[in-house]
Scaffold this motif. Structure first.
Motif, PDB file in Angstrom:
ATOM      1  N   ASN A  85       0.827  -1.213   0.000  1.00  0.00           N
ATOM      2  CA  ASN A  85       0.000   0.000   0.000  1.00  0.00           C
ATOM      3  C   ASN A  85       0.856   1.256   0.000  1.00  0.00           C
ATOM      4  OD1 ASN A  85      -2.392  -1.388   0.010  1.00  0.00           O
ATOM      5  ND2 ASN A  85      -2.776  -1.124   2.192  1.00  0.00           N
ATOM      6  N   LYS A  86       0.441   2.220  -0.770  1.00  0.00           N
ATOM      7  CA  LYS A  86       1.146   3.497  -0.846  1.00  0.00           C
ATOM      8  C   LYS A  86       0.848   4.364   0.376  1.00  0.00           C
ATOM      9  CE  LYS A  86       2.092   7.358  -3.893  1.00  0.00           C
ATOM     10  NZ  LYS A  86       1.941   7.907  -5.233  1.00  0.00           N
ATOM     11  N   TYR A  87      -0.363   4.268   0.905  1.00  0.00           N
ATOM     12  CA  TYR A  87      -0.795   5.115   2.009  1.00  0.00           C
ATOM     13  C   TYR A  87      -1.137   4.291   3.243  1.00  0.00           C
ATOM     14  CZ  TYR A  87      -1.266   8.311  -1.915  1.00  0.00           C
ATOM     15  OH  TYR A  87      -1.024   9.052  -3.036  1.00  0.00           O
ATOM     16  N   ASP A  88      -0.173   3.585   3.805  1.00  0.00           N
ATOM     17  CA  ASP A  88      -0.339   2.806   5.021  1.00  0.00           C
ATOM     18  C   ASP A  88      -1.430   1.739   4.849  1.00  0.00           C
ATOM     19  OD1 ASP A  88       0.317   2.029   7.587  1.00  0.00           O
ATOM     20  OD2 ASP A  88      -1.003   3.478   8.543  1.00  0.00           O
ATOM     21  N   ASN A  89      -2.673   2.028   5.280  1.00  0.00           N
ATOM     22  CA  ASN A  89      -3.753   1.052   5.156  1.00  0.00           C
ATOM     23  C   ASN A  89      -4.546   1.192   3.864  1.00  0.00           C
ATOM     24  OD1 ASN A  89      -3.280  -0.174   7.667  1.00  0.00           O
ATOM     25  ND2 ASN A  89      -4.380   1.456   8.711  1.00  0.00           N
ATOM     26  N   TRP A  90      -4.049   1.983   2.916  1.00  0.00           N
ATOM     27  CA  TRP A  90      -4.806   2.294   1.707  1.00  0.00           C
ATOM     28  C   TRP A  90      -3.947   2.118   0.465  1.00  0.00           C
ATOM     29  CZ3 TRP A  90      -9.693   3.205   3.095  1.00  0.00           C
ATOM     30  CH2 TRP A  90      -9.918   3.633   4.397  1.00  0.00           C
ATOM     31  N   PRO A  91      -4.485   1.443  -0.544  1.00  0.00           N
ATOM     32  CA  PRO A  91      -3.770   1.370  -1.826  1.00  0.00           C
ATOM     33  C   PRO A  91      -3.751   2.754  -2.478  1.00  0.00           C
ATOM     34  CG  PRO A  91      -5.602  -0.207  -1.751  1.00  0.00           C
ATOM     35  CD  PRO A  91      -5.724   0.683  -0.563  1.00  0.00           C
ATOM     36  N   GLU A  92      -2.883   2.912  -3.463  1.00  0.00           N
ATOM     37  CA  GLU A  92      -2.807   4.206  -4.141  1.00  0.00           C
ATOM     38  C   GLU A  92      -4.025   4.451  -5.035  1.00  0.00           C
ATOM     39  OE1 GLU A  92       0.017   4.629  -7.567  1.00  0.00           O
ATOM     40  OE2 GLU A  92       0.659   2.651  -6.883  1.00  0.00           O
ATOM     41  N   LEU A  93      -4.150   5.678  -5.476  1.00  0.00           N
ATOM     42  CA  LEU A  93      -5.233   6.112  -6.352  1.00  0.00           C
ATOM     43  C   LEU A  93      -5.147   5.388  -7.697  1.00  0.00           C
ATOM     44  CD1 LEU A  93      -7.434   8.398  -6.987  1.00  0.00           C
ATOM     45  CD2 LEU A  93      -5.508   9.611  -7.998  1.00  0.00           C
ATOM     46  N   ILE A  94      -6.297   5.048  -8.252  1.00  0.00           N
ATOM     47  CA  ILE A  94      -6.318   4.491  -9.605  1.00  0.00           C
ATOM     48  C   ILE A  94      -7.278   5.303 -10.457  1.00  0.00           C
ATOM     49  CG2 ILE A  94      -5.620   2.143  -9.047  1.00  0.00           C
ATOM     50  CD1 ILE A  94      -8.535   1.310  -9.070  1.00  0.00           C
ATOM     51  N   GLU A  95      -7.010   5.308 -11.751  1.00  0.00           N
ATOM     52  CA  GLU A  95      -7.840   6.042 -12.706  1.00  0.00           C
ATOM     53  C   GLU A  95      -8.041   5.199 -13.947  1.00  0.00           C
ATOM     54  OE1 GLU A  95      -5.919   9.656 -13.816  1.00  0.00           O
ATOM     55  OE2 GLU A  95      -6.065  10.532 -11.831  1.00  0.00           O
ATOM     56  N   ILE A  96      -9.112   5.473 -14.650  1.00  0.00           N
ATOM     57  CA  ILE A  96      -9.303   4.956 -15.994  1.00  0.00           C
ATOM     58  C   ILE A  96      -9.726   6.129 -16.860  1.00  0.00           C
ATOM     59  CG2 ILE A  96      -9.807   2.553 -15.421  1.00  0.00           C
ATOM     60  CD1 ILE A  96     -12.761   3.128 -15.648  1.00  0.00           C
TER      61      ILE A  96
END
Length: 147
Positions: A123-134
């Motif tokens: 995870n990029k943000y501790d307990n959170w995966p990083e942002l994703i976009e489409i």
């Protein structure tokens, strides 16, 4: 440039929340039909299922997770989302980041879907995966316009 989805869904518009956020768009006119969010951690899955069952053929569904999209997501609800063209909803887990664009009545799986699993080791943000976009242009067949 402002992301078009942010014009349809966001905290400024007060139409987002934890769980699964959805924008329904008319696949022919491009008009927004409905926006909704469903808390899949502390809420009830029944309103989500009713919403999914009410989607008209030819509608485009834009979905994005926020916080937890899966704790109360039943197999029946996952199947209703899969019928819109999702291939990742069946493996959607706690605090996964997920974005999806599908269509009611679309004859194929959607190419507009990304899933980033919640992995404490990555995870990029501790307990959170990083942002994703489409991004990209949605083919007419997702909107029910046919080819």
């Amino acid at each position: 440039m402002v992301d078009p989805l942010l014009r349809l869904l966001g905290t400024v518009l007060n139409n987002v929340g934890p769980g699964i956020n959805i924008v329904l768009i008319n696949g022919v006119t491009g008009d927004v039909q409905k926006t909704a969010h469903f808390d899949m951690y502390g809420g009830d899955v029944k309103p989500l299922m009713e919403f999914l069952k009410s989607i008209q053929s030819g509608s485009v569904a834009l979905m994005a997770s926020y916080d937890d999209p899966s704790t109360k997501l039943t197999e029946e609800a996952r199947e209703l989302i899969a019928e819109l063209g999702s291939s990742s909803v069946k493996s959607l887990g706690f605090r996964d980041n997920w974005v999806f664009v599908g269509g009611k009545g679309a004859p194929v799986q959607s190419d507009f879907e990304k899933l980033l699993k919640n992995d404490h080791g990555k995870n990029k943000y501790d307990n959170w995966p990083e942002l994703i976009e489409i991004q990209g242009c949605i083919p007419r067949y997702l909107g029910g316009g046919g080819r």
